[in-house]
Design a protein around this motif. Structure first.
Motif, PDB file in Angstrom:
ATOM      1  N   PRO A  57       0.961  -0.950   0.128  1.00 22.80           N
ATOM      2  CA  PRO A  57       0.039  -0.443   0.322  1.00 22.80           C
ATOM      3  C   PRO A  57       0.736   1.432   0.248  1.00 22.80           C
ATOM      4  O   PRO A  57       1.301   1.239   0.737  1.00 22.80           O
ATOM      5  CB  PRO A  57      -0.656  -0.514   1.467  1.00 22.80           C
ATOM      6  CG  PRO A  57      -0.673  -1.050   1.690  1.00 22.80           C
ATOM      7  CD  PRO A  57       0.422  -2.454   0.740  1.00 22.80           C
ATOM      8  N   ILE A  58       0.171   2.212  -1.022  1.00 21.76           N
ATOM      9  CA  ILE A  58       0.856   3.858  -0.879  1.00 21.76           C
ATOM     10  C   ILE A  58       0.066   4.475  -1.060  1.00 21.76           C
ATOM     11  O   ILE A  58      -0.607   4.569  -1.015  1.00 21.76           O
ATOM     12  CB  ILE A  58       2.221   3.703  -2.374  1.00 21.76           C
ATOM     13  CG1 ILE A  58       3.066   2.492  -2.256  1.00 21.76           C
ATOM     14  CG2 ILE A  58       2.211   5.276  -2.754  1.00 21.76           C
ATOM     15  CD1 ILE A  58       3.943   2.526  -3.753  1.00 21.76           C
ATOM     16  N   THR A  59       0.018   5.349  -0.051  1.00 25.59           N
ATOM     17  CA  THR A  59      -0.177   7.031   0.795  1.00 25.59           C
ATOM     18  C   THR A  59       0.050   7.847  -0.767  1.00 25.59           C
ATOM     19  O   THR A  59       1.204   7.984  -0.545  1.00 25.59           O
ATOM     20  CB  THR A  59      -0.296   7.597   1.984  1.00 25.59           C
ATOM     21  OG1 THR A  59      -1.175   6.152   2.872  1.00 25.59           O
ATOM     22  CG2 THR A  59      -1.168   8.028   2.398  1.00 25.59           C
ATOM     23  N   PHE A  60      -0.926   8.350  -1.956  1.00 22.45           N
ATOM     24  CA  PHE A  60      -0.397   9.217  -2.429  1.00 22.45           C
ATOM     25  C   PHE A  60      -1.242  10.161  -2.420  1.00 22.45           C
ATOM     26  O   PHE A  60      -2.119  10.797  -1.558  1.00 22.45           O
ATOM     27  CB  PHE A  60      -1.204   8.956  -3.928  1.00 22.45           C
ATOM     28  CG  PHE A  60      -0.605   7.907  -4.675  1.00 22.45           C
ATOM     29  CD1 PHE A  60       0.752   8.184  -5.587  1.00 22.45           C
ATOM     30  CD2 PHE A  60      -0.353   6.566  -3.997  1.00 22.45           C
ATOM     31  CE1 PHE A  60       1.280   6.797  -5.998  1.00 22.45           C
ATOM     32  CE2 PHE A  60       0.179   5.679  -5.320  1.00 22.45           C
ATOM     33  CZ  PHE A  60       1.456   5.997  -5.682  1.00 22.45           C
ATOM     34  N   ASP A  61      -0.679  11.946  -1.891  1.00 12.94           N
ATOM     35  CA  ASP A  61      -1.063  12.998  -1.564  1.00 12.94           C
ATOM     36  C   ASP A  61      -0.433  13.928  -2.851  1.00 12.94           C
ATOM     37  O   ASP A  61       0.378  14.334  -3.059  1.00 12.94           O
ATOM     38  CB  ASP A  61       0.313  12.996  -0.266  1.00 12.94           C
ATOM     39  CG  ASP A  61      -0.194  15.118  -0.225  1.00 12.94           C
ATOM     40  OD1 ASP A  61      -0.923  15.470  -0.628  1.00 12.94           O
ATOM     41  OD2 ASP A  61       0.178  15.350   0.915  1.00 12.94           O
ATOM     42  N   ILE A  62      -2.157  14.279  -3.931  1.00 13.96           N
ATOM     43  CA  ILE A  62      -1.739  14.762  -4.522  1.00 13.96           C
ATOM     44  C   ILE A  62      -2.466  16.190  -4.552  1.00 13.96           C
ATOM     45  O   ILE A  62      -3.941  16.085  -4.097  1.00 13.96           O
ATOM     46  CB  ILE A  62      -2.276  13.419  -6.221  1.00 13.96           C
ATOM     47  CG1 ILE A  62      -1.699  12.731  -5.417  1.00 13.96           C
ATOM     48  CG2 ILE A  62      -2.424  14.464  -7.312  1.00 13.96           C
ATOM     49  CD1 ILE A  62      -0.305  12.492  -6.619  1.00 13.96           C
ATOM     50  N   MET A  63      -2.132  17.055  -4.900  1.00 14.66           N
ATOM     51  CA  MET A  63      -2.636  18.764  -5.201  1.00 14.66           C
ATOM     52  C   MET A  63      -2.020  19.309  -6.531  1.00 14.66           C
ATOM     53  O   MET A  63      -0.829  20.056  -6.258  1.00 14.66           O
ATOM     54  CB  MET A  63      -2.008  19.204  -3.423  1.00 14.66           C
ATOM     55  CG  MET A  63      -3.250  19.007  -3.011  1.00 14.66           C
ATOM     56  SD  MET A  63      -2.228  19.555  -1.298  1.00 14.66           S
ATOM     57  CE  MET A  63      -2.790  21.557  -1.828  1.00 14.66           C
ATOM     58  N   LEU A  64      -2.639  19.502  -6.818  1.00  9.36           N
ATOM     59  CA  LEU A  64      -2.668  19.651  -8.458  1.00  9.36           C
ATOM     60  C   LEU A  64      -3.085  21.187  -8.957  1.00  9.36           C
ATOM     61  O   LEU A  64      -4.443  20.879  -8.989  1.00  9.36           O
ATOM     62  CB  LEU A  64      -2.369  18.826  -9.846  1.00  9.36           C
ATOM     63  CG  LEU A  64      -1.898  17.555  -9.775  1.00  9.36           C
ATOM     64  CD1 LEU A  64      -2.076  16.645 -10.671  1.00  9.36           C
ATOM     65  CD2 LEU A  64      -0.294  18.124  -9.050  1.00  9.36           C
ATOM     66  N   HIS A  65      -2.460  22.360  -9.247  1.00  9.30           N
ATOM     67  CA  HIS A  65      -3.238  23.473  -9.011  1.00  9.30           C
ATOM     68  C   HIS A  65      -3.858  23.778 -10.564  1.00  9.30           C
ATOM     69  O   HIS A  65      -3.018  23.287 -11.913  1.00  9.30           O
ATOM     70  CB  HIS A  65      -2.080  25.078  -9.382  1.00  9.30           C
ATOM     71  CG  HIS A  65      -2.732  26.157  -9.250  1.00  9.30           C
ATOM     72  ND1 HIS A  65      -3.290  26.787  -9.829  1.00  9.30           N
ATOM     73  CD2 HIS A  65      -2.329  26.501  -8.258  1.00  9.30           C
ATOM     74  CE1 HIS A  65      -3.312  27.655  -9.881  1.00  9.30           C
ATOM     75  NE2 HIS A  65      -3.000  27.872  -8.150  1.00  9.30           N
ATOM     76  N   ASN A  95      10.797   1.140  -2.182  1.00  7.40           N
ATOM     77  CA  ASN A  95      10.820   1.181  -0.900  1.00  7.40           C
ATOM     78  C   ASN A  95       9.219   1.632   0.136  1.00  7.40           C
ATOM     79  O   ASN A  95       9.183   1.771   0.968  1.00  7.40           O
ATOM     80  CB  ASN A  95      11.156  -0.281  -0.275  1.00  7.40           C
ATOM     81  CG  ASN A  95      10.471  -0.784   0.765  1.00  7.40           C
ATOM     82  OD1 ASN A  95       9.630  -1.621   0.346  1.00  7.40           O
ATOM     83  ND2 ASN A  95      10.960  -1.660   1.618  1.00  7.40           N
ATOM     84  N   CYS A  96       9.048   3.154  -0.674  1.00  8.09           N
ATOM     85  CA  CYS A  96       8.498   3.892   0.167  1.00  8.09           C
ATOM     86  C   CYS A  96       6.458   3.287   0.342  1.00  8.09           C
ATOM     87  O   CYS A  96       6.179   2.650  -0.217  1.00  8.09           O
ATOM     88  CB  CYS A  96       7.976   5.242  -1.105  1.00  8.09           C
ATOM     89  SG  CYS A  96       7.711   5.239  -2.361  1.00  8.09           S
ATOM     90  N   ASP A  97       5.866   4.231   1.339  1.00  8.93           N
ATOM     91  CA  ASP A  97       4.459   4.314   1.310  1.00  8.93           C
ATOM     92  C   ASP A  97       3.734   5.375   1.461  1.00  8.93           C
ATOM     93  O   ASP A  97       2.784   5.321   1.741  1.00  8.93           O
ATOM     94  CB  ASP A  97       4.380   3.223   2.829  1.00  8.93           C
ATOM     95  CG  ASP A  97       5.012   4.018   3.889  1.00  8.93           C
ATOM     96  OD1 ASP A  97       5.371   4.806   3.707  1.00  8.93           O
ATOM     97  OD2 ASP A  97       5.405   3.573   5.259  1.00  8.93           O
ATOM     98  N   SER A  98       4.514   6.170   0.942  1.00  6.05           N
ATOM     99  CA  SER A  98       3.911   7.542   0.280  1.00  6.05           C
ATOM    100  C   SER A  98       4.993   8.329  -0.037  1.00  6.05           C
ATOM    101  O   SER A  98       5.932   8.383  -0.039  1.00  6.05           O
ATOM    102  CB  SER A  98       4.245   7.960   1.504  1.00  6.05           C
ATOM    103  OG  SER A  98       3.823   9.300   2.120  1.00  6.05           O
ATOM    104  N   ILE A  99       3.589   8.712  -1.355  1.00  7.22           N
ATOM    105  CA  ILE A  99       4.146   9.566  -2.483  1.00  7.22           C
ATOM    106  C   ILE A  99       3.505  10.914  -2.312  1.00  7.22           C
ATOM    107  O   ILE A  99       2.399  11.220  -2.050  1.00  7.22           O
ATOM    108  CB  ILE A  99       4.258   8.997  -3.448  1.00  7.22           C
ATOM    109  CG1 ILE A  99       4.862   7.767  -3.986  1.00  7.22           C
ATOM    110  CG2 ILE A  99       4.221  10.427  -4.646  1.00  7.22           C
ATOM    111  CD1 ILE A  99       4.562   6.834  -4.773  1.00  7.22           C
ATOM    112  N   LEU A 100       4.695  11.958  -2.812  1.00  7.60           N
ATOM    113  CA  LEU A 100       3.774  13.639  -2.222  1.00  7.60           C
ATOM    114  C   LEU A 100       3.715  14.254  -4.261  1.00  7.60           C
ATOM    115  O   LEU A 100       5.209  14.318  -4.081  1.00  7.60           O
ATOM    116  CB  LEU A 100       3.922  14.603  -1.844  1.00  7.60           C
ATOM    117  CG  LEU A 100       3.707  16.120  -1.624  1.00  7.60           C
ATOM    118  CD1 LEU A 100       3.587  16.421  -0.005  1.00  7.60           C
ATOM    119  CD2 LEU A 100       4.743  16.671  -2.036  1.00  7.60           C
TER     120      LEU A 100
END
Length: 163
Positions: A57-65, A95-100
């Motif tokens: 599982p990977i958490t994605f933090d997506i904020m695109l203007h 091996n990340c679990d978070s991507i911004l």
């Protein structure tokens, strides 16, 4: 039957699977470019992320203007390819679990692009590889002012650029 003749059907299947994957990538790429011309940049990036199936599982933090929607198609294509390649690298290697992924409005009609993951580092002497070189070339194509560029993932990936 000889071992060589037993390998022939297997090699043929491998070849067919390889071609099918190549064809699928081409179809996906063409659909993405059509979608970038039609849909919001945010929607296309989120649809791409939804199609991924990482092993963990990977958490994605997506904020695109929304300003990204008003850029020329070629700019959106290059920016999309940068994001897709960075995400692929994070999933495969860090091996990340978070991507911004953030794109915000910056001064002088520029966009501020930020990408981070919380992955682990490969060897400090690791070759950046074709993918990372492609990303750097795409930033250059966009005449981006690269603020932060890390291809060693020392504390996770960290990329910032004004585009």
């Amino acid at each position: 039957s000889s071992p060589q003749s037993d390998q022939e059907p297997l090699n043929k299947v491998k070849q067919m699977i390889g071609q099918a994957l190549k064809d699928m990538r081409n179809i996906s790429r063409n659909l993405t470019f059509n979608n970038l011309d039609r849909d919001s940049f945010d929607a296309v990036v989120r649809a791409h992320i939804d199609m991924l199936s990482p092993a963990r599982p990977i958490t994605f933090d997506i904020m695109l203007h929304p300003e990204a929607d008003y850029r020329p198609l070629q700019t959106k294509i290059q920016l999309f390819r940068i994001i897709a390649e960075l995400i692929e690298n994070s999933i495969k290697h860090s091996n990340c679990d978070s991507i911004l992924v953030h794109i915000s409005s910056a001064s002088n009609d520029k966009l501020l692009f930020t990408y981070k993951d919380n992955g682990k580092a490969p060897s400090p002497n690791a070759d950046p590889g074709i993918g990372m070189n492609n990303i750097k070339s795409r930033f250059e194509f966009l005449n981006a002012d690269i603020i932060q560029y890390s291809h060693t993932f020392e504390n996770g990936a960290n990329y910032s650029a004004k585009i």
